[in-house]
Design a protein around this motif. Structure first.
Motif, PDB file in Angstrom:
ATOM      1  N   PRO A 135      80.502  18.031  66.099  1.00 47.53           N
ATOM      2  CA  PRO A 135      79.877  19.395  65.110  1.00 47.53           C
ATOM      3  C   PRO A 135      81.511  19.818  64.046  1.00 47.53           C
TER       4      PRO A 135
ATOM      5  N   SER B  62      79.224  27.264  60.555  1.00 50.94           N
ATOM      6  CA  SER B  62      77.761  27.533  60.718  1.00 50.94           C
ATOM      7  C   SER B  62      77.286  27.472  59.552  1.00 50.94           C
TER       8      SER B  62
ATOM      9  N   ARG C  72      74.769  29.577  57.685  1.00 52.10           N
ATOM     10  CA  ARG C  72      73.857  30.477  57.922  1.00 52.10           C
ATOM     11  C   ARG C  72      72.527  31.246  56.901  1.00 52.10           C
TER      12      ARG C  72
ATOM     13  N   LEU D 103      66.668  30.877  68.351  1.00 53.04           N
ATOM     14  CA  LEU D 103      68.095  31.794  69.140  1.00 53.04           C
ATOM     15  C   LEU D 103      67.353  33.227  70.281  1.00 53.04           C
TER      16      LEU D 103
ATOM     17  N   THR E 186      69.065  26.828  64.997  1.00 52.01           N
ATOM     18  CA  THR E 186      69.819  26.065  64.963  1.00 52.01           C
ATOM     19  C   THR E 186      69.327  24.563  64.667  1.00 52.01           C
TER      20      THR E 186
ATOM     21  N   TRP F 234      73.160  20.232  63.962  1.00 48.80           N
ATOM     22  CA  TRP F 234      74.546  20.377  63.328  1.00 48.80           C
ATOM     23  C   TRP F 234      75.175  21.765  63.223  1.00 48.80           C
ATOM     24  N   GLY F 235      74.173  23.030  64.514  1.00 45.67           N
ATOM     25  CA  GLY F 235      75.088  23.970  64.158  1.00 45.67           C
ATOM     26  C   GLY F 235      74.550  24.932  63.084  1.00 45.67           C
ATOM     27  N   ASN F 236      73.842  24.709  62.140  1.00 48.02           N
ATOM     28  CA  ASN F 236      73.196  25.455  60.475  1.00 48.02           C
ATOM     29  C   ASN F 236      72.000  26.238  61.209  1.00 48.02           C
ATOM     30  N   VAL F 237      72.363  27.690  60.767  1.00 48.41           N
ATOM     31  CA  VAL F 237      71.425  28.540  61.554  1.00 48.41           C
ATOM     32  C   VAL F 237      70.308  28.932  60.531  1.00 48.41           C
TER      33      VAL F 237
END
Length: 136
Positions: free
Chosen positions: A69, A74, A76, A99, A114, A117-120
């Protein structure tokens, strides 16, 4: 910005999201309902359409993210939809785990999810304040 500013903010251009694998990212976002405007594998980018606007969500492959990661917070990004609760159902049907449950916001409802890769990504509606939303 002050009255004597030499420029004016007119709107959003593309929102860039770093991803570890372009092909995997495109497949993920297609499942989430994002149509692909174009994809340039040799450049490591793909543009996802957002409504009728020319700007969109630009996925950019980042080799550093392929095995871990990101070391930064991240991104948002919230995007407008007609009904966030319907969007939550569609995401679940596509196998994308939100989420949490849709939650109320000042303008209506929002659901977040998400990417790998953790992008919200938030999908929000203007059901409580339709006069502020995009008129379609």
């Amino acid at each position: 910005m002050s009255d004597d500013a030499s420029y004016e903010l007119l709107g959003f251009d593309n929102v860039l999201l770093p991803v570890g694998d372009l092909g995997e990212a495109v497949r993920f976002y297609e499942r989430a309902g994002f149509p692909v405007a174009f994809r340039l594998d040799e450049a490591g980018i793909a543009l996802l359409k957002v409504g009728k606007e020319t700007p969109g969500v630009l996925l950019r492959a980042d080799e550093e993210l392929s095995h871990r990661p990101p070391s930064w917070g991240s991104a948002r990004v919230w995007l407008e939809v007609r009904d966030a609760r319907v969007a939550a159902e569609a995401l679940a049907a596509a196998g994308i785990q939100p989420l949490g449950a849709p939650f109320p916001v000042a303008t209506g409802w929002t659901i977040e999810f998400t990417d790998p890769w953790g992008n919200v990504i938030g999908l929000t509606d203007y059901s409580k304040r339709p006069e502020l939303g995009r008129q379609t």
